[in-house]
Every structure is written in C-alpha cells, then in structure tokens.
Design a protein around this motif. Structure first.
Motif, PDB file in Angstrom:
ATOM      1  N   SER A 125      34.098  -0.249  26.412  1.00  0.00           N
ATOM      2  CA  SER A 125      32.856  -0.489  25.669  1.00  0.00           C
ATOM      3  C   SER A 125      32.770   0.478  24.500  1.00  0.00           C
ATOM      4  O   SER A 125      33.255   1.607  24.582  1.00  0.00           O
ATOM      5  CB  SER A 125      31.631  -0.305  26.583  1.00  0.00           C
ATOM      6  OG  SER A 125      31.690  -1.172  27.688  1.00  0.00           O
ATOM      7  N   MET A 126      32.103   0.031  23.414  1.00  0.00           N
ATOM      8  CA  MET A 126      31.981   0.888  22.240  1.00  0.00           C
ATOM      9  C   MET A 126      30.571   0.844  21.672  1.00  0.00           C
ATOM     10  O   MET A 126      29.873  -0.170  21.750  1.00  0.00           O
ATOM     11  CB  MET A 126      32.996   0.490  21.165  1.00  0.00           C
ATOM     12  CG  MET A 126      34.447   0.673  21.610  1.00  0.00           C
ATOM     13  SD  MET A 126      35.642   0.628  20.246  1.00  0.00           S
ATOM     14  CE  MET A 126      35.322   2.214  19.450  1.00  0.00           C
ATOM     15  N   ASN A 127      30.165   1.991  21.129  1.00  0.00           N
ATOM     16  CA  ASN A 127      28.858   2.109  20.482  1.00  0.00           C
ATOM     17  C   ASN A 127      28.942   1.707  19.013  1.00  0.00           C
ATOM     18  O   ASN A 127      30.030   1.604  18.442  1.00  0.00           O
ATOM     19  CB  ASN A 127      28.351   3.549  20.598  1.00  0.00           C
ATOM     20  CG  ASN A 127      28.131   3.979  22.032  1.00  0.00           C
ATOM     21  OD1 ASN A 127      27.550   3.240  22.823  1.00  0.00           O
ATOM     22  ND2 ASN A 127      28.597   5.170  22.376  1.00  0.00           N
ATOM     23  N   ILE A 128      27.786   1.521  18.395  1.00  0.00           N
ATOM     24  CA  ILE A 128      27.733   1.095  16.997  1.00  0.00           C
ATOM     25  C   ILE A 128      28.406   2.105  16.080  1.00  0.00           C
ATOM     26  O   ILE A 128      29.016   1.742  15.066  1.00  0.00           O
ATOM     27  CB  ILE A 128      26.268   0.878  16.563  1.00  0.00           C
ATOM     28  CG1 ILE A 128      25.631  -0.240  17.412  1.00  0.00           C
ATOM     29  CG2 ILE A 128      26.168   0.512  15.092  1.00  0.00           C
ATOM     30  CD1 ILE A 128      24.137  -0.386  17.207  1.00  0.00           C
ATOM     31  N   ASP A 129      28.340   3.393  16.433  1.00  0.00           N
ATOM     32  CA  ASP A 129      28.899   4.437  15.572  1.00  0.00           C
ATOM     33  C   ASP A 129      30.398   4.643  15.758  1.00  0.00           C
ATOM     34  O   ASP A 129      30.969   5.614  15.260  1.00  0.00           O
ATOM     35  CB  ASP A 129      28.158   5.759  15.779  1.00  0.00           C
ATOM     36  CG  ASP A 129      28.301   6.299  17.202  1.00  0.00           C
ATOM     37  OD1 ASP A 129      29.020   5.683  18.014  1.00  0.00           O
ATOM     38  OD2 ASP A 129      27.674   7.325  17.513  1.00  0.00           O
ATOM     39  N   LYS A 182      21.998   4.026  15.749  1.00  0.00           N
ATOM     40  CA  LYS A 182      23.428   3.977  15.448  1.00  0.00           C
ATOM     41  C   LYS A 182      24.287   4.308  16.663  1.00  0.00           C
ATOM     42  O   LYS A 182      25.432   3.847  16.772  1.00  0.00           O
ATOM     43  CB  LYS A 182      23.748   4.940  14.295  1.00  0.00           C
ATOM     44  CG  LYS A 182      25.135   4.755  13.694  1.00  0.00           C
ATOM     45  CD  LYS A 182      25.478   5.867  12.721  1.00  0.00           C
ATOM     46  CE  LYS A 182      24.590   5.843  11.503  1.00  0.00           C
ATOM     47  NZ  LYS A 182      24.995   6.868  10.509  1.00  0.00           N
ATOM     48  N   ASN A 183      23.773   5.099  17.592  1.00  0.00           N
ATOM     49  CA  ASN A 183      24.561   5.467  18.772  1.00  0.00           C
ATOM     50  C   ASN A 183      24.306   4.557  19.965  1.00  0.00           C
ATOM     51  O   ASN A 183      24.717   4.865  21.083  1.00  0.00           O
ATOM     52  CB  ASN A 183      24.323   6.923  19.153  1.00  0.00           C
ATOM     53  CG  ASN A 183      22.866   7.208  19.495  1.00  0.00           C
ATOM     54  OD1 ASN A 183      22.017   6.324  19.404  1.00  0.00           O
ATOM     55  ND2 ASN A 183      22.579   8.430  19.890  1.00  0.00           N
ATOM     56  N   ASP A 184      23.641   3.419  19.763  1.00  0.00           N
ATOM     57  CA  ASP A 184      23.422   2.447  20.840  1.00  0.00           C
ATOM     58  C   ASP A 184      24.693   1.648  21.105  1.00  0.00           C
ATOM     59  O   ASP A 184      25.577   1.529  20.245  1.00  0.00           O
ATOM     60  CB  ASP A 184      22.286   1.479  20.476  1.00  0.00           C
ATOM     61  CG  ASP A 184      20.918   2.119  20.588  1.00  0.00           C
ATOM     62  OD1 ASP A 184      20.817   3.208  21.189  1.00  0.00           O
ATOM     63  OD2 ASP A 184      19.942   1.539  20.061  1.00  0.00           O
ATOM     64  N   LEU A 185      24.759   1.052  22.285  1.00  0.00           N
ATOM     65  CA  LEU A 185      25.898   0.211  22.657  1.00  0.00           C
ATOM     66  C   LEU A 185      25.979  -1.006  21.739  1.00  0.00           C
ATOM     67  O   LEU A 185      24.957  -1.642  21.440  1.00  0.00           O
ATOM     68  CB  LEU A 185      25.738  -0.251  24.111  1.00  0.00           C
ATOM     69  CG  LEU A 185      26.794  -1.229  24.642  1.00  0.00           C
ATOM     70  CD1 LEU A 185      28.135  -0.525  24.788  1.00  0.00           C
ATOM     71  CD2 LEU A 185      26.348  -1.815  25.979  1.00  0.00           C
ATOM     72  N   LEU A 186      27.205  -1.346  21.301  1.00  0.00           N
ATOM     73  CA  LEU A 186      27.407  -2.550  20.490  1.00  0.00           C
ATOM     74  C   LEU A 186      28.066  -3.668  21.290  1.00  0.00           C
ATOM     75  O   LEU A 186      27.616  -4.808  21.261  1.00  0.00           O
ATOM     76  CB  LEU A 186      28.264  -2.242  19.260  1.00  0.00           C
ATOM     77  CG  LEU A 186      28.555  -3.438  18.363  1.00  0.00           C
ATOM     78  CD1 LEU A 186      27.268  -4.043  17.811  1.00  0.00           C
ATOM     79  CD2 LEU A 186      29.494  -3.050  17.220  1.00  0.00           C
ATOM     80  N   PHE A 187      29.141  -3.357  22.033  1.00  0.00           N
ATOM     81  CA  PHE A 187      29.815  -4.436  22.774  1.00  0.00           C
ATOM     82  C   PHE A 187      30.579  -3.885  23.972  1.00  0.00           C
ATOM     83  O   PHE A 187      30.915  -2.698  24.036  1.00  0.00           O
ATOM     84  CB  PHE A 187      30.775  -5.217  21.863  1.00  0.00           C
ATOM     85  CG  PHE A 187      31.983  -4.428  21.408  1.00  0.00           C
ATOM     86  CD1 PHE A 187      33.149  -4.394  22.155  1.00  0.00           C
ATOM     87  CD2 PHE A 187      31.955  -3.729  20.213  1.00  0.00           C
ATOM     88  CE1 PHE A 187      34.254  -3.679  21.741  1.00  0.00           C
ATOM     89  CE2 PHE A 187      33.053  -3.004  19.772  1.00  0.00           C
ATOM     90  CZ  PHE A 187      34.210  -2.986  20.546  1.00  0.00           C
ATOM     91  N   ARG A 188      30.844  -4.776  24.905  1.00  0.00           N
ATOM     92  CA  ARG A 188      31.701  -4.504  26.055  1.00  0.00           C
ATOM     93  C   ARG A 188      32.762  -5.588  26.153  1.00  0.00           C
ATOM     94  O   ARG A 188      32.490  -6.750  25.821  1.00  0.00           O
ATOM     95  CB  ARG A 188      30.910  -4.496  27.371  1.00  0.00           C
ATOM     96  CG  ARG A 188      29.876  -3.379  27.494  1.00  0.00           C
ATOM     97  CD  ARG A 188      29.236  -3.415  28.881  1.00  0.00           C
ATOM     98  NE  ARG A 188      28.163  -2.453  29.016  1.00  0.00           N
ATOM     99  CZ  ARG A 188      28.334  -1.174  29.330  1.00  0.00           C
ATOM    100  NH1 ARG A 188      29.562  -0.726  29.553  1.00  0.00           N
ATOM    101  NH2 ARG A 188      27.317  -0.356  29.424  1.00  0.00           N
ATOM    102  N   ILE A 189      33.957  -5.224  26.605  1.00  0.00           N
ATOM    103  CA  ILE A 189      34.944  -6.242  26.940  1.00  0.00           C
ATOM    104  C   ILE A 189      34.405  -7.045  28.114  1.00  0.00           C
ATOM    105  O   ILE A 189      33.910  -6.482  29.098  1.00  0.00           O
ATOM    106  CB  ILE A 189      36.300  -5.604  27.314  1.00  0.00           C
ATOM    107  CG1 ILE A 189      36.937  -4.947  26.089  1.00  0.00           C
ATOM    108  CG2 ILE A 189      37.252  -6.653  27.897  1.00  0.00           C
ATOM    109  CD1 ILE A 189      38.252  -4.264  26.377  1.00  0.00           C
TER     110      ILE A 189
END
Length: 313
Positions: free
Chosen positions: A201-205, A122-129
């Motif tokens: 950038s944001m993580n999944i959580d 859940k705390n892994d990276l989800l996306f970056r601009i």
C-alpha cells in the motif's frame, strides 16, 4: 486643500484608469482573468544524465495541496504520449501550493481511495494492491510512477488576461521487477518460490503505508529447469518486510528464507534503489548428503556474488 467640486471628476478618472490598467475585484467591475498552474511532466533519476519521457505514462492523477497539505483540487486524465511540451492546466486561487502526480494505478489491480477537497491530506492512504485472503493480485506488467513538485506560489491575478504559473514534476518509477531462479535441484518442479511482503500500500506523498503481510505468487514457470519466478513489487524500502522463500511444495520444508533487501539486493554495491528497478537473483543449491536435503551454496544478484557458503559432506 482640494476643491470639493472637483472630487466627482477625480473619482471618475480613477475608475477609468483602473479599467484601462487591469481589473477590479467586485460585482460591478470587469472579471479578472483566470489563474492557476500549467503542470509539465518529465522523468530523470539521479543516475541519468538526460531527461526522458516514459512511454508507460499514459494516465496522470494530479492533485494540488495547499500549505497545510490539504487537498485543494484534483483531476485524472489519460494521454496518448508524454513529451516535453505536454502539460495539464488547473485553476487555483492565489496561495502557496505543492503538486503530487501519479501514473499507472488502475482499479483492476488496486483499491484506490476517494479524494475529498478540503479534508484529504497528502500523507493519507492512496491505494492498496487488491488481495484475496493473504495473496496479493499479480501486478506483473504494471509500472507505477510518482512525482511531487517543489512548493510554489500563485499570485493574485490583477489583470483580465489568464495568468498560469509553470510547475514541473519529476515522475519516477516506484515499482520493481524481481526474477528468481534456483539451480541444482534434481526435481525442480517439487519446489516453490514465494515473496512475503507488507509493502502493498502507498500514501499520496509516495511513502509506503502500513499493511498486512501478503504472499506474492510469481508470474513465471516454476516447472522449468532451473525453476524461475518473476515478481512485480511496489517501492522497495528498508524497514518493510520483503522476504524470499524457497520451499518444498509437498512438505513445506524451506531451503531458504531471507530478506530481499538486507540479505541480498543491498549486498550488491552496484545497486542503487533510486535508479535500479529490475533485479535478477540466482540461487545455487546442493544436496551434500544425496538424501534430498538441499542447502543454498551461492547467491548472485545481477550477476554479483553476494553470498557463498561451504557445505560439509
């Protein structure tokens, strides 16, 4: 002691009773009904009295995590309209889970990480601009929403009927729009307004991820009088760099550099980052020596005066 000659009859009766009352796990028994979750979505910030259903939510990335915060399954669906009766169904086995949902991230402006059942946390990276060199893509017009359910338990289905637990997710916006203007410049077209930020950038959580510092180029008309620039940024959070820079395009001389949050937005006592996502920042510049050297004398955030400086002639 039970007479042994009645044992086969008793066993047959038990099987019949089991079939009538539900299902038995095993190849020779009727299949138990499907089980899982029905996930409903809504939006209500701490500043709102009523639940709303944002029209901007037109797609949902839905991910289920187990008690170890490992990904169990995920799905991504589009929808025509979010309303109170809308839900998405997913089949999962019995166990303790949480659900995470995202809306508004697309591959045109964001690099989205692949998700892997059983290994993604859940705390892994989800996306970056997405970015080119040190400049971030313009994400104006994008509204991103994130939500996470409370932990819930899915019971083992012991019947032949479907059994789906209702789960609710509060979708809250994690994007912000910043409009900046500078009054008092004799030649406003000579100046540039930028934001430097490492919150791309944001993580999944739903937390911000570590990132490089990028330049955000405005969507607006800096050649207007007064010059105005509009930016769309991800989640605003203390501890991350979000710096406003106003500078001479030719010489690079800066007439202002300051923290968007610490020096400006959070100085307005009426601002609540959990509820407010649109900010207007108005600078007033003066040239006290009439020599083309400007200083900032006033700064307003959403019409609230947060700074006033005296100039010496």
């Amino acid at each position: 002691m039970m007479n042994l000659r009645y044992a086969p009859l008793l066993g047959t009766c038990l099987v019949i009773l089991s079939l009538l009352s539900g299902c038995i796990k095993g190849d020779s028994a009727p299949a138990c009904g499907s089980q899982g979750i029905d996930v409903y979505f809504y939006s209500k910030s701490i500043c709102e009295s009523d639940t709303v259903y944002p029209q901007e939510i037109q797609d949902i990335l839905l991910a289920v995590f187990d008690k170890e915060n490992k990904l169990v399954d995920y799905t991504r669906n589009s929808l025509s309209e979010l309303h109170s009766g809308y839900f998405q169904q997913m089949e999962v086995g019995s166990g303790l889970y949480t659900v995470v949902a995202w809306s508004g991230i697309d591959e045109s402006n964001f690099t989205i990480e692949e998700l892997h059942n059983g290994t993604t946390h859940k705390n892994d990276l989800l996306f970056r601009i997405q970015r080119e060199a040190e400049r971030a893509y313009d994400i104006s017009g994008e509204k991103i929403f994130y939500g996470e359910s409370q932990a819930f338990y899915v019971e083992e289905n012991q019947t032949t009927d479907p059994l789906f637990e209702k789960v609710y997710v509060n979708m809250l916006e994690v994007t912000n729009r910043i409009t900046i203007s500078v009054e008092g410049l004799a030649q406003p077209d000579l100046y540039q307004i930028l934001i430097e930020s490492n919150a791309g950038s944001m993580n999944i959580d739903g937390t911000l991820a570590s990132d490089d510092t990028l330049q955000y180029i405005p969507n607006g008309s800096e050649d207007s009088d007064p010059p105005e620039a509009t930016f769309t940024l991800l989640k605003l959070s203390t501890g991350y760099e979000n710096t406003i820079v106003i500078r001479d395009k030719t010489s690079g001389t800066e007439i202002y550099r300051g923290s968007l949050l610490g020096a400006l937005i959070l100085k307005n006592p009426e601002v609540n980052l959990a509820c407010d996502h649109d900010f207007t920042i108005r600078f007033t510049a003066e040239d006290p020596c009439n020599c083309g050297t400007y200083v900032i004398t006033e700064i307003h955030v959403n019409e609230w005066l947060v700074h006033s400086y005296e100039t010496e002639m």
